[in-house]
Design a protein around this motif. Structure first.
Motif, PDB file in Angstrom:
ATOM      1  N   ILE A 193     -43.962-113.480 -44.815  1.00  0.00           N
ATOM      2  CA  ILE A 193     -43.882-113.097 -43.405  1.00  0.00           C
ATOM      3  C   ILE A 193     -44.463-111.685 -43.233  1.00  0.00           C
ATOM      4  O   ILE A 193     -44.061-110.740 -43.931  1.00  0.00           O
ATOM      5  N   LEU A 244     -41.751-119.656 -39.796  1.00  0.00           N
ATOM      6  CA  LEU A 244     -40.282-119.719 -39.768  1.00  0.00           C
ATOM      7  C   LEU A 244     -39.816-121.008 -39.094  1.00  0.00           C
ATOM      8  O   LEU A 244     -38.826-121.620 -39.512  1.00  0.00           O
ATOM      9  N   LEU A 246     -40.373-124.059 -41.617  1.00  0.00           N
ATOM     10  CA  LEU A 246     -40.037-123.810 -43.030  1.00  0.00           C
ATOM     11  C   LEU A 246     -39.786-125.108 -43.803  1.00  0.00           C
ATOM     12  O   LEU A 246     -40.120-125.180 -44.991  1.00  0.00           O
ATOM     13  N   VAL A 302     -37.518-116.098 -48.372  1.00  0.00           N
ATOM     14  CA  VAL A 302     -38.061-115.537 -47.124  1.00  0.00           C
ATOM     15  C   VAL A 302     -37.632-114.078 -46.993  1.00  0.00           C
ATOM     16  O   VAL A 302     -36.457-113.746 -47.157  1.00  0.00           O
ATOM     17  N   VAL A 324     -37.832-111.277 -44.107  1.00  0.00           N
ATOM     18  CA  VAL A 324     -38.200-110.957 -42.718  1.00  0.00           C
ATOM     19  C   VAL A 324     -37.475-109.695 -42.258  1.00  0.00           C
ATOM     20  O   VAL A 324     -37.753-109.148 -41.194  1.00  0.00           O
ATOM     21  N   ALA A 360     -33.132-113.824 -37.635  1.00  0.00           N
ATOM     22  CA  ALA A 360     -34.277-114.434 -38.329  1.00  0.00           C
ATOM     23  C   ALA A 360     -33.853-114.948 -39.707  1.00  0.00           C
ATOM     24  O   ALA A 360     -34.296-116.016 -40.152  1.00  0.00           O
ATOM     25  N   ALA A 385     -34.058-118.765 -41.077  1.00  0.00           N
ATOM     26  CA  ALA A 385     -34.712-119.136 -42.345  1.00  0.00           C
ATOM     27  C   ALA A 385     -33.778-119.996 -43.197  1.00  0.00           C
ATOM     28  O   ALA A 385     -34.194-121.003 -43.781  1.00  0.00           O
TER      29      ALA A 385
END
Ligand code: HH2
Length: 268
Positions: free
Chosen positions: A170, A183, A186, A198, A200, A224, A228
């Motif tokens: 990301i 996202l 995924l 992930v 972020v 976020a 994920a």
């Protein structure tokens, strides 16, 4: 995965742990707060970041690795340089996190001579230039294809697939719409069959969405991160460990309750 940046210039916490003692104290605090895995970085990969010479990168990493190697949590090192990989693997680290996705054959050779885990991340270009107008036809399928190819290249050199983790990267050569697509979709990465990591936490896509400065992106980071996890991420790379652990604790309790309801109804 808790981030331990040993850099003066990381985008959100550069210079925050200016010496070995401060870095170790922060690692210990993350362990107390429930971190499962520590990711040490000594070269910023923020957009526009210059590369750091091998000697400098190693001089930042080695004392901290030596102090933490028996801390009871696996250590990952975030590096793109085969020489650094070889040196930190000799010091006993458990994972190499290469944001260039082991593009350098020497990087594959370095990890294949060890038993360490490998995080294969997708990046378009180099940190210095990667945010200059990235273009994709279909970002999810292009990222999936590159990750599958790189993971296959690692496996072809004798690295068992159980040692490999993949990461969509990301913010690495991606515009907001690309980050959101990755996202949102995924599960397409999860379907490739390797565990998905992930990262972020605090990233600029969150600033673009909320208008918040980097030090005020915790709620956005948690949202976020949970998105994920809902999409199937098995490892989340974060700066704010206690808050992430709490958010995951609540998330898991609700997921377990959902499972109990499904089991009960399935049995009827
Ligand atoms: N993000 C950063 C660095 N390394 N590694 C993986 N696998 N995935 C990521 O998303 C990722 C990463 C950027 O975050 P940070 O380390 O906080 O910043 P900097 O690169 O400026 O040190």
């Amino acid at each position: 995965m808790g981030v331990l940046n040993l850099t003066p210039d990381s985008f959100s916490d550069g210079g925050r742990w200016p010496d070995t003692d401060a870095a170790i104290a922060h690692a210990m605090a993350m362990i107390d707060d429930g971190v499962d895995l520590l990711d040490l970085g000594a070269e910023s990969t923020r957009p526009g970041a210059p590369t750091v010479p091998v000697d400098l990168e190693l001089s930042r990493l080695a004392p901290v690795i030596k102090a933490l190697v028996d801390c009871g949590r696996p250590l990952s090192v975030d590096t793109r340089k085969p020489q650094v990989m070889r040196a930190v693997l000799d010091l006993g680290v458990d994972m190499i996190n290469d944001v260039s996705g082991f593009a350098d054959p020497q990087a594959i050779a370095a990890v294949s001579a060890s038993q360490a885990a490998c995080c294969v991340m997708h990046m378009r270009g180099e940190p210095l230039t990667m945010q200059q107008d990235p273009v994709y036809r279909d970002v999810v399928s292009e990222v999936c294809q590159m990750l599958a190819e790189r993971a296959a290249a690692l496996q072809a050199e004798g690295i068992d697939r159980s040692r490999i983790v993949i990461d969509p990267g990301i913010g690495f050569g991606k515009a907001l719409e690309h980050n959101l697509a990755l996202l949102a979709d995924l599960p397409s990465l999860v379907a490739l069959g390797w565990p998905v990591l992930v990262g972020v936490s605090r990233k600029s896509m969150l600033g673009a969405l909320t208008g918040r400065a980097v030090d005020r992106r915790l709620p956005a980071s948690l949202a976020a991160m949970l998105a994920a996890v809902a999409g199937g991420a098995q490892i989340v790379r974060v700066h704010d460990v206690p808050e992430t652990v709490d958010a995951l604790c609540v998330w898991r309790a609700i997921s377990d309750a959902r499972q109990s309801i499904d089991d009960m109804r399935g049995k009827k």
